[in-house]
Design a protein around this motif. Structure first.
Motif, short mmCIF file in Angstrom:
data_model
loop_
_atom_site.label_atom_id
_atom_site.label_comp_id
_atom_site.label_asym_id
_atom_site.label_seq_id
_atom_site.Cartn_x
_atom_site.Cartn_y
_atom_site.Cartn_z
N ASP A 1 88.32 62.64 2.43
CA ASP A 1 89.51 62.20 1.82
C ASP A 1 89.00 61.57 0.29
O ASP A 1 89.85 61.73 -0.55
CB ASP A 1 90.23 60.99 2.79
N HIS B 1 86.06 68.60 1.95
CA HIS B 1 87.04 68.11 3.08
C HIS B 1 87.15 66.70 3.57
O HIS B 1 88.02 66.14 4.15
CB HIS B 1 86.88 68.81 4.50
N LEU C 1 90.54 57.64 8.21
CA LEU C 1 90.15 58.28 6.82
C LEU C 1 88.74 58.48 6.64
O LEU C 1 87.88 57.67 7.15
CB LEU C 1 90.89 57.36 6.18
N SER C 2 88.44 59.58 5.94
CA SER C 2 86.85 59.99 5.72
C SER C 2 86.39 59.49 4.18
O SER C 2 87.12 59.95 3.48
CB SER C 2 86.60 61.33 6.20
N TYR D 1 96.18 53.10 0.06
CA TYR D 1 95.88 54.25 -0.27
C TYR D 1 96.57 55.57 0.02
O TYR D 1 97.04 55.49 1.23
CB TYR D 1 94.45 54.72 -0.06
N LEU D 2 96.96 56.59 -0.93
CA LEU D 2 97.66 57.66 -0.76
C LEU D 2 99.07 57.52 -0.79
O LEU D 2 99.51 56.60 -0.75
CB LEU D 2 97.40 58.53 0.64
N ASP E 1 93.84 54.92 13.15
CA ASP E 1 94.36 54.75 11.62
C ASP E 1 93.90 53.24 10.98
O ASP E 1 94.54 53.27 9.92
CB ASP E 1 95.83 55.22 11.48
N SER F 1 99.95 54.24 5.35
CA SER F 1 98.34 53.87 6.12
C SER F 1 98.72 52.34 6.57
O SER F 1 99.30 51.53 6.15
CB SER F 1 97.35 53.96 4.96
N ASN G 1 87.28 63.24 10.50
CA ASN G 1 88.78 63.74 10.26
C ASN G 1 89.39 64.04 11.51
O ASN G 1 90.50 63.97 11.93
CB ASN G 1 88.78 65.08 9.50
#
Ligand code: B16
Ligand code: MG
Length: 224
Positions: free
Chosen positions: A201, A199, A187-188, A223-224, A166, A2, A182
Protein backbone atom coordinates in the motif's frame (compact mmCIF):
# COMPACT_ATOMS: atom_id res chain seq x y z
CA UNK A 1 -13.33 4.12 5.80
CA UNK A 2 -10.15 3.00 7.59
CA UNK A 3 -9.96 2.68 11.36
CA UNK A 4 -7.43 3.91 13.92
CA UNK A 5 -4.41 1.62 14.07
CA UNK A 6 -3.84 -0.18 17.37
CA UNK A 7 -1.03 -2.58 16.48
CA UNK A 8 2.00 -2.53 14.19
CA UNK A 9 3.59 -5.85 13.22
CA UNK A 10 7.25 -5.69 12.24
CA UNK A 11 9.20 -8.06 10.07
CA UNK A 12 12.75 -8.60 11.38
CA UNK A 13 15.23 -9.34 8.58
CA UNK A 14 15.26 -6.42 6.14
CA UNK A 15 13.25 -4.06 8.36
CA UNK A 16 14.77 -4.00 11.85
CA UNK A 17 18.17 -5.41 10.92
CA UNK A 18 19.95 -6.94 7.94
CA UNK A 19 20.61 -10.67 8.10
CA UNK A 20 19.94 -11.70 4.50
CA UNK A 21 23.65 -11.67 3.57
CA UNK A 22 24.34 -14.05 6.45
CA UNK A 23 21.35 -16.25 5.50
CA UNK A 24 22.60 -16.41 1.92
CA UNK A 25 26.21 -17.11 2.88
CA UNK A 26 25.02 -19.96 5.10
CA UNK A 27 22.88 -21.38 2.27
CA UNK A 28 25.88 -21.16 -0.06
CA UNK A 29 27.97 -23.01 2.54
CA UNK A 30 25.40 -25.82 2.67
CA UNK A 31 24.83 -25.84 -1.10
CA UNK A 32 28.55 -26.35 -1.69
CA UNK A 33 28.43 -29.51 0.45
CA UNK A 34 25.56 -30.74 -1.74
CA UNK A 35 27.42 -30.03 -4.98
CA UNK A 36 25.17 -27.08 -5.82
CA UNK A 37 26.30 -23.62 -6.90
CA UNK A 38 23.78 -21.11 -5.60
CA UNK A 39 23.18 -18.18 -7.94
CA UNK A 40 22.98 -14.68 -6.35
CA UNK A 41 19.33 -14.40 -7.51
CA UNK A 42 18.42 -16.83 -4.73
CA UNK A 43 19.05 -14.21 -2.04
CA UNK A 44 15.89 -12.30 -3.04
CA UNK A 45 13.88 -15.49 -3.65
CA UNK A 46 14.48 -16.79 -0.11
CA UNK A 47 13.62 -13.58 1.75
CA UNK A 48 10.80 -14.13 4.23
CA UNK A 49 10.63 -17.86 3.36
CA UNK A 50 10.96 -20.40 6.19
CA UNK A 51 14.13 -22.44 6.63
CA UNK A 52 12.73 -25.77 5.43
CA UNK A 53 10.85 -24.23 2.50
CA UNK A 54 14.01 -22.39 1.48
CA UNK A 55 15.85 -25.72 1.34
CA UNK A 56 13.01 -27.24 -0.70
CA UNK A 57 13.20 -24.34 -3.19
CA UNK A 58 16.98 -24.75 -3.55
CA UNK A 59 16.77 -28.53 -4.01
CA UNK A 60 13.87 -28.31 -6.48
CA UNK A 61 15.65 -25.73 -8.61
CA UNK A 62 18.56 -28.19 -8.91
CA UNK A 63 16.41 -31.31 -9.39
CA UNK A 64 17.48 -32.76 -6.06
CA UNK A 65 14.18 -32.59 -4.15
CA UNK A 66 13.84 -36.40 -4.05
CA UNK A 67 17.45 -37.07 -3.07
CA UNK A 68 16.88 -36.68 0.69
CA UNK A 69 14.45 -38.01 3.29
CA UNK A 70 12.54 -35.57 5.53
CA UNK A 71 14.92 -36.42 8.37
CA UNK A 72 17.94 -35.68 6.19
CA UNK A 73 16.40 -32.40 5.06
CA UNK A 74 15.95 -31.35 8.68
CA UNK A 75 19.61 -32.25 9.34
CA UNK A 76 20.65 -30.13 6.35
CA UNK A 77 18.71 -27.13 7.69
CA UNK A 78 20.43 -27.66 11.06
CA UNK A 79 23.84 -27.42 9.32
CA UNK A 80 22.73 -24.21 7.60
CA UNK A 81 21.44 -22.73 10.85
CA UNK A 82 24.57 -23.59 12.84
CA UNK A 83 26.68 -21.78 10.23
CA UNK A 84 24.22 -18.86 10.13
CA UNK A 85 24.34 -18.46 13.93
CA UNK A 86 28.16 -18.34 13.77
CA UNK A 87 27.92 -15.53 11.19
CA UNK A 88 25.68 -13.57 13.56
CA UNK A 89 28.26 -13.62 16.35
CA UNK A 90 29.16 -10.02 17.06
CA UNK A 91 25.68 -8.69 16.22
CA UNK A 92 24.89 -5.84 18.63
CA UNK A 93 22.65 -2.76 18.81
CA UNK A 94 24.94 -1.32 16.11
CA UNK A 95 23.20 -3.69 13.69
CA UNK A 96 19.79 -2.06 14.20
CA UNK A 97 18.78 -0.28 11.00
CA UNK A 98 18.73 3.51 11.00
CA UNK A 99 15.43 5.03 12.04
CA UNK A 100 14.15 1.88 13.78
CA UNK A 101 14.55 3.07 17.38
CA UNK A 102 12.89 6.39 16.51
CA UNK A 103 9.93 4.53 15.00
CA UNK A 104 9.60 2.11 17.93
CA UNK A 105 9.71 5.01 20.41
CA UNK A 106 7.14 6.95 18.36
CA UNK A 107 4.73 4.02 18.35
CA UNK A 108 5.20 3.35 22.08
CA UNK A 109 4.51 7.02 22.83
CA UNK A 110 1.29 6.70 20.82
CA UNK A 111 0.24 3.59 22.82
CA UNK A 112 0.32 1.28 19.82
CA UNK A 113 0.92 -2.43 20.46
CA UNK A 114 4.11 -3.70 18.85
CA UNK A 115 4.48 -7.24 17.55
CA UNK A 116 7.26 -9.08 15.76
CA UNK A 117 6.04 -11.10 12.77
CA UNK A 118 9.16 -12.79 11.48
CA UNK A 119 9.45 -16.16 9.75
CA UNK A 120 12.69 -16.66 11.65
CA UNK A 121 12.98 -19.14 14.50
CA UNK A 122 16.10 -17.19 15.47
CA UNK A 123 14.12 -14.03 16.28
CA UNK A 124 14.40 -14.19 20.10
CA UNK A 125 18.19 -14.70 19.78
CA UNK A 126 18.53 -11.78 17.33
CA UNK A 127 16.34 -9.42 19.40
CA UNK A 128 18.50 -10.21 22.41
CA UNK A 129 21.69 -9.48 20.45
CA UNK A 130 20.21 -6.18 19.26
CA UNK A 131 18.93 -5.45 22.81
CA UNK A 132 15.48 -4.33 21.62
CA UNK A 133 13.28 -7.16 22.91
CA UNK A 134 11.74 -4.83 25.51
CA UNK A 135 9.88 -2.84 22.84
CA UNK A 136 7.78 -5.79 21.69
CA UNK A 137 4.51 -6.71 23.37
CA UNK A 138 4.30 -9.97 21.43
CA UNK A 139 6.59 -12.14 19.31
CA UNK A 140 4.81 -14.47 16.88
CA UNK A 141 6.14 -18.03 17.01
CA UNK A 142 6.42 -19.10 13.34
CA UNK A 143 6.57 -22.82 14.22
CA UNK A 144 3.52 -24.66 12.91
CA UNK A 145 2.31 -21.69 10.88
CA UNK A 146 2.20 -21.56 7.10
CA UNK A 147 5.01 -19.50 5.62
CA UNK A 148 4.55 -16.09 4.06
CA UNK A 149 2.80 -15.35 1.65
CA UNK A 150 0.16 -17.13 3.78
CA UNK A 151 -1.25 -14.57 6.25
CA UNK A 152 -0.89 -16.81 9.34
CA UNK A 153 1.94 -14.94 11.09
CA UNK A 154 0.13 -11.58 10.81
CA UNK A 155 -3.27 -13.03 11.73
CA UNK A 156 -1.75 -14.62 14.83
CA UNK A 157 -0.56 -11.21 16.07
CA UNK A 158 -3.98 -9.62 15.53
CA UNK A 159 -5.65 -12.54 17.33
CA UNK A 160 -3.24 -12.25 20.25
CA UNK A 161 -4.43 -8.68 20.91
CA UNK A 162 -8.04 -9.55 20.00
CA UNK A 163 -7.96 -6.93 17.24
CA UNK A 164 -9.60 -6.90 13.82
CA UNK A 165 -7.10 -6.81 10.97
CA UNK A 166 -8.23 -3.37 9.78
CA UNK A 167 -6.79 -1.95 13.00
CA UNK A 168 -3.33 -3.47 12.39
CA UNK A 169 -0.60 -2.74 9.86
CA UNK A 170 2.43 -4.79 8.83
CA UNK A 171 5.88 -3.60 7.81
CA UNK A 172 7.85 -5.88 5.49
CA UNK A 173 10.78 -5.88 3.06
CA UNK A 174 10.02 -9.10 1.15
CA UNK A 175 7.68 -9.76 -1.76
CA UNK A 176 6.23 -12.79 0.05
CA UNK A 177 5.90 -10.74 3.25
CA UNK A 178 3.90 -7.94 1.61
CA UNK A 179 1.61 -10.57 0.07
CA UNK A 180 1.16 -12.12 3.53
CA UNK A 181 0.10 -8.75 4.99
CA UNK A 182 -2.25 -8.08 2.07
CA UNK A 183 -3.73 -11.58 2.42
CA UNK A 184 -4.41 -10.87 6.11
CA UNK A 185 -6.48 -7.78 5.26
CA UNK A 186 -4.05 -5.39 6.94
CA UNK A 187 -2.53 -2.31 5.34
CA UNK A 188 0.98 -3.11 4.11
CA UNK A 189 4.04 -0.92 4.38
CA UNK A 190 6.98 -1.97 2.23
CA UNK A 191 10.59 -1.18 3.01
CA UNK A 192 12.76 -1.24 -0.09
CA UNK A 193 12.41 -0.83 -3.83
CA UNK A 194 9.03 0.49 -5.06
CA UNK A 195 9.22 -1.54 -8.26
CA UNK A 196 9.86 -4.81 -6.40
CA UNK A 197 7.25 -4.05 -3.69
CA UNK A 198 4.65 -2.59 -6.07
CA UNK A 199 1.87 -4.59 -4.35
CA UNK A 200 2.43 -2.77 -1.00
CA UNK A 201 0.00 0.00 0.00
CA UNK A 202 2.87 2.35 0.88
CA UNK A 203 6.63 1.97 0.28
CA UNK A 204 9.59 3.75 1.90
CA UNK A 205 13.12 3.13 0.65
CA UNK A 206 14.22 2.39 4.22
CA UNK A 207 12.94 2.95 7.75
CA UNK A 208 14.99 6.15 8.10
CA UNK A 209 13.03 7.61 5.14
CA UNK A 210 9.61 6.97 6.66
CA UNK A 211 7.40 10.03 6.15
CA UNK A 212 5.96 10.67 9.64
CA UNK A 213 3.25 13.05 8.35
CA UNK A 214 1.93 10.38 6.00
CA UNK A 215 2.45 7.66 8.62
CA UNK A 216 0.35 9.62 11.13
CA UNK A 217 -2.57 9.72 8.70
CA UNK A 218 -2.27 5.92 8.40
CA UNK A 219 -2.25 5.49 12.20
CA UNK A 220 -5.22 7.85 12.58
CA UNK A 221 -7.23 5.86 10.03
CA UNK A 222 -7.32 8.80 7.66
CA UNK A 223 -5.18 7.32 4.89
CA UNK A 224 -6.69 6.63 1.40
P1 B16 B 1 15.42 -18.87 10.29
P2 B16 B 1 12.04 -12.43 8.19
C1 B16 B 1 13.22 -14.65 7.34
O1 B16 B 1 13.20 -13.55 8.22
C2 B16 B 1 14.37 -14.49 6.35
O2 B16 B 1 14.10 -13.39 5.49
C3 B16 B 1 14.48 -15.74 5.53
O3 B16 B 1 15.57 -15.60 4.61
C4 B16 B 1 14.72 -16.93 6.47
O4 B16 B 1 14.83 -18.13 5.73
C5 B16 B 1 13.53 -17.01 7.44
O5 B16 B 1 13.43 -15.79 8.16
C6 B16 B 1 13.68 -18.14 8.42
O6 B16 B 1 14.76 -17.86 9.25
O7 B16 B 1 16.21 -19.86 9.52
O8 B16 B 1 16.24 -17.96 11.15
O9 B16 B 1 14.29 -19.52 11.07
O10 B16 B 1 12.32 -11.57 6.98
O11 B16 B 1 10.68 -13.12 8.12
O12 B16 B 1 12.27 -11.69 9.47
MG1 MG C 1 12.16 -9.73 5.89
Amino acid sequence: MSKKIKCVIFDLDGVITETSDQHFEAWQHLAKQLGITLEPSFEEKLKGISRLESLEIILKEHNKQDDYTDKEKTELTDIKNEYYRKLLQGFTEKNINQGVIRLLEYLKTNNIFLALGSASKNSPFILEALQIGQYFDYIVNPVGKRSKPAPDIFLDAAQHFNLSTDTCIGIEDAVAGISAINNSGMLSIGIGDKTILSHADVVYQDVAHLDYNEFKTILDGEYL
